[in-house]
Design a protein around this motif. Sequence first.
Motif, short mmCIF file in Angstrom:
data_model
loop_
_atom_site.label_atom_id
_atom_site.label_comp_id
_atom_site.label_asym_id
_atom_site.label_seq_id
_atom_site.Cartn_x
_atom_site.Cartn_y
_atom_site.Cartn_z
N ASN A 162 42.83 38.81 38.06
CA ASN A 162 42.33 39.47 39.16
C ASN A 162 40.54 39.04 38.45
O ASN A 162 40.55 37.72 38.60
CB ASN A 162 41.62 41.31 38.42
CG ASN A 162 41.13 41.63 40.39
OD1 ASN A 162 41.09 41.30 40.94
ND2 ASN A 162 40.84 42.91 40.23
N ARG A 163 39.52 39.60 38.53
CA ARG A 163 38.59 39.25 37.72
C ARG A 163 38.36 38.42 36.61
O ARG A 163 37.94 37.86 36.19
CB ARG A 163 37.28 40.42 37.45
CG ARG A 163 37.15 40.62 39.21
CD ARG A 163 35.45 41.92 39.30
NE ARG A 163 35.65 42.63 38.29
CZ ARG A 163 35.10 43.55 37.68
NH1 ARG A 163 33.74 43.29 38.28
NH2 ARG A 163 35.21 44.75 37.77
N GLY A 164 39.14 39.14 36.10
CA GLY A 164 39.14 38.30 34.31
C GLY A 164 40.79 38.41 33.84
O GLY A 164 41.79 38.67 34.94
N SER A 172 32.92 33.49 28.42
CA SER A 172 31.95 33.70 29.76
C SER A 172 32.00 32.31 30.05
O SER A 172 31.67 31.81 29.64
CB SER A 172 31.81 34.94 29.83
OG SER A 172 31.27 34.45 29.46
N ILE A 196 38.76 32.25 33.31
CA ILE A 196 39.54 32.92 33.19
C ILE A 196 41.07 31.68 33.77
O ILE A 196 41.55 31.66 33.25
CB ILE A 196 40.18 33.64 34.25
CG1 ILE A 196 39.32 33.10 36.01
CG2 ILE A 196 39.41 35.02 34.37
CD1 ILE A 196 39.51 34.01 37.08
N GLN A 223 37.59 47.05 34.91
CA GLN A 223 36.56 46.85 33.39
C GLN A 223 36.67 45.10 33.12
O GLN A 223 37.66 45.33 32.63
CB GLN A 223 35.63 47.57 32.33
CG GLN A 223 35.62 49.33 33.10
CD GLN A 223 34.95 50.01 32.40
OE1 GLN A 223 35.65 50.53 31.83
NE2 GLN A 223 34.11 49.91 32.04
N VAL A 224 34.83 44.76 33.33
CA VAL A 224 34.80 43.64 31.81
C VAL A 224 33.79 43.58 31.47
O VAL A 224 33.90 44.91 32.03
CB VAL A 224 35.10 42.28 33.39
CG1 VAL A 224 36.19 41.77 34.31
CG2 VAL A 224 33.62 42.25 34.02
N CYS A 251 36.59 37.55 28.83
CA CYS A 251 37.56 36.78 29.43
C CYS A 251 38.52 38.24 30.16
O CYS A 251 39.46 37.71 31.20
CB CYS A 251 38.25 35.36 29.07
SG CYS A 251 38.97 36.64 27.86
N LEU A 279 26.42 32.27 35.12
CA LEU A 279 26.97 32.45 36.84
C LEU A 279 26.23 31.78 37.40
O LEU A 279 25.00 32.25 37.18
CB LEU A 279 27.11 34.29 36.94
CG LEU A 279 26.86 34.37 39.03
CD1 LEU A 279 28.41 34.10 39.23
CD2 LEU A 279 26.78 36.01 38.56
N ARG A 339 30.47 35.28 34.46
CA ARG A 339 31.67 35.67 34.49
C ARG A 339 32.62 35.31 34.09
O ARG A 339 32.79 34.40 33.05
CB ARG A 339 32.19 35.00 36.16
CG ARG A 339 31.71 33.66 36.22
CD ARG A 339 31.90 32.98 37.38
NE ARG A 339 31.83 31.60 37.84
CZ ARG A 339 32.54 31.00 37.18
NH1 ARG A 339 34.25 31.04 37.12
NH2 ARG A 339 32.65 29.49 37.47
N GLU A 357 39.71 41.21 31.49
CA GLU A 357 40.24 43.00 32.02
C GLU A 357 40.51 44.44 32.09
O GLU A 357 42.00 43.72 32.00
CB GLU A 357 40.09 42.38 34.06
CG GLU A 357 40.01 43.43 34.87
CD GLU A 357 39.58 43.39 36.15
OE1 GLU A 357 40.19 44.30 37.31
OE2 GLU A 357 39.56 42.31 36.50
#
Length: 824
Positions: free
Chosen positions: A266-268, A121, A255, A294-295, A288, A124, A252, A290
């Motif tokens: 997506n998010r991951g 990750s 990716i 869920q991450v 990294c 953030l 975060r 999802e």
Amino acid sequence: MSERTKSMNAVSRQRLVVIGNGMAGMRTVEEVLARAPVRYDITVFGAEPHPNYNRIMLSSVLAGEKQIDDIVINHLSWYAENGITLHTGDPVVAIDAAAKTVTAASGLCVAYDKLLLATGSKPLMPPLPGLDLPGVVAFRDIADTDKMLKAAEAKQRAVVIGGGLLGLEAAWGLKRRGMPVALVHLMPTLMERQLDVEAGTMLQRDLTERGLHFFTHAQTERVMGETKAEGLVLADGRTIPADLVVVAIGIRPNIDMGKAAGLDINRGILVGDDMATSNPDIYAVGECVEHNGQVFGLVAPIWEQAKVCAARLAGDQIAAYATPALSTRLKITGIDVFSAGKLAAEDDADEEVVFRDAAKGVYRKLVVREGKLVGAVMYGDVADGGWYFDLIKGDKTIADMRDHLIFGQSFADQGCCGGAKPGLDVAAMADDAQVCGCNGVSKGAIVKAINEKGLTSLDEVRAHTKASASCGMCTPAVQAILSFVTGADASAPEAMCKCTDHGHEYVRHAILDQRLKTQDAVRKALGWKNADGCAKCRPALNYYLLCAWPGEYVDDYQSRFINERAHANIQKDGTYSVIPRMWGGVTTPDELRAIADVADKFNIPSVKVTGGQRIDLLGVKKEDLPAVWGDLNKAGLVSGHGYAKGLRTVKTCVGSEWCRFGTQDSTGLGIKLEKLMWGSWTPHKVKLAVSGCPRNCAEATIKDIGIICTEAGYDMVIGGNGGIEVRVTDELTRLSTEAEVLEYAGAFMQLYREEGHYLERTAPYVERVGMAHIKAHILDDDAGRKALYARFLFSQSFAQDDPWAERATGGIDTHEFQPLAVVS
């Protein structure tokens, strides 16, 4: 050449390339090697110029508890022994999924049959003006840690943005390095994702006592400075000056490589139950990814991902990942916290069962729904966390233990009078129960290693399984499992703290035997890992040296907790309570007027009579404490030490002077005992009581020392304790005169002072050494008892006339009350 390398030379191998040399990627590689040691020719690319290390332990490096070498998981020799090609400091910048190649920053191109993305990750970073200024740093890797350490060397001021675990660890590490530290958090309480409001408030209170400064419910507007960071501006206009700004508000998923490979994102990076991405030859694990929306940021689910991914890479077509039920057990600056499931009731059908012991810093809350446990939050004492978590995961009814559930497993199993001592029931633990959260080691893995490799020591278990090798929180559980499997007592005396492997007994004897008379001398002679000690061992060493060398050792003001430094008890809202001493619970109209005047003058909102027959002024502002004590001193009132690891009170009844049942002057004897013992420092708080007759109105039979007056004289009892686990005193002896009472009580007090472990009450001390031992010193050896009493009086001649006594009578060091500079 290693045996694995020789074997690989004779076998046609597939090519496995791993992007990411972090914890998730290397854990997967370890699992692959365990399942299919000659299946792959493995190449690993890492962006950092380091071998695989435990990122979780960076906070320990920052705090000075560990060095970088201490947190390396797999040294370079491990890669060589396993035939792994490692490229450090050379990140992959391109993936050609069609050609099945990766290209590194150096230009190196490597082909693969299977590709594993473990890119972790990114920190953030909020869109704040000034975030790109020199002096602003995230807290994510060794390079970040080095920047923070350099700032600490210059003794600059620091401000940390973020009140989660990472932010708190950064703040505490910098504080330990000698920096003034403020922490800004957007939410009203700390660690709101893991703790409820009450636990978060307690955490902030305790960390404030340790010298951190907090701005909660505060939004950061921008970083101040033109050419470098100079602090923060908050949305309400306040400014916080600082030379170092640490951003630790979260992470975060990284990716970038997933996008480069054309994977579904997506998010991951999206993965299925087999940990494969949308490309069947590319797998992904860790922060990294999802999975099912869920991450992940905790190690427990990531270790499970590594197992499933490795099984699939090894040819297992059945292994599937399901996000496990999660609990959080953390140690923050030495404070244990635990949470699992629901943090609070969600509707009227939910019940909250709460227990709080402010004096011990213990809090727990259970959330019950339809007769089942669905959530738990614990602070301070988390020993029952695993048991509560099993109840939550097992979806079990708790009807038969509902009344005692809040008190833990031993009470729920046996009832409040069962007498059981809390402990780990190894036999009842499931094999898949996770023991070591840092390294994802289960009970079954530990048992298997002990049996197969013939392990007999904790160090051997650590070396072969990694259990207890990181933060150390699981050490008691690992020791218990080792004892259970081997049938031997594998437990060693508990170390005083992480700075040393020595227990309290060893340290106390060494201080006397080696004539060590300063904290520095103790730490140097006994090989302390942290040259300056820590918040746990410094107060203990300070006490042991005070006890060993009265009149020679100079009490270290900075080794005292805030309550002792301020001569007041900090309360949940950040104010303080002040308790003037009233000898034997007796006061005068003049003293009462003085207390009333102080309450009026300083707008003290609450005045209460305590259980120890004293008057407590509650809600005193910190800045008013010196003046409050000054006014009380003018009326002849000194500190009641209601905060101290020392004598608190001597509770009395009116005795023969007023009571028609009284047999002796219990009030007068109580005053004599209190004046004899006041100002003495002891391993923990000490409370006495004198009852004028066997009706025991002063509750002498649950005090550390109790005197029960009879027509024939005085019965002396010891080792009592109120609280959660009430312990009734043991009878020591019957005495004839007040002079004997003073001598025997002083001798026992000194024996406890010399043998008790720091923060050990007389109740556990008596149980640990046994009444036979105490009677041998107090009753059977007249010369020994008189020598103990003489040492007690000698110590008291300094205790009642030292700088602490001066502070107790109004001479408080006002430097303690200087707040962190904040410019409006």
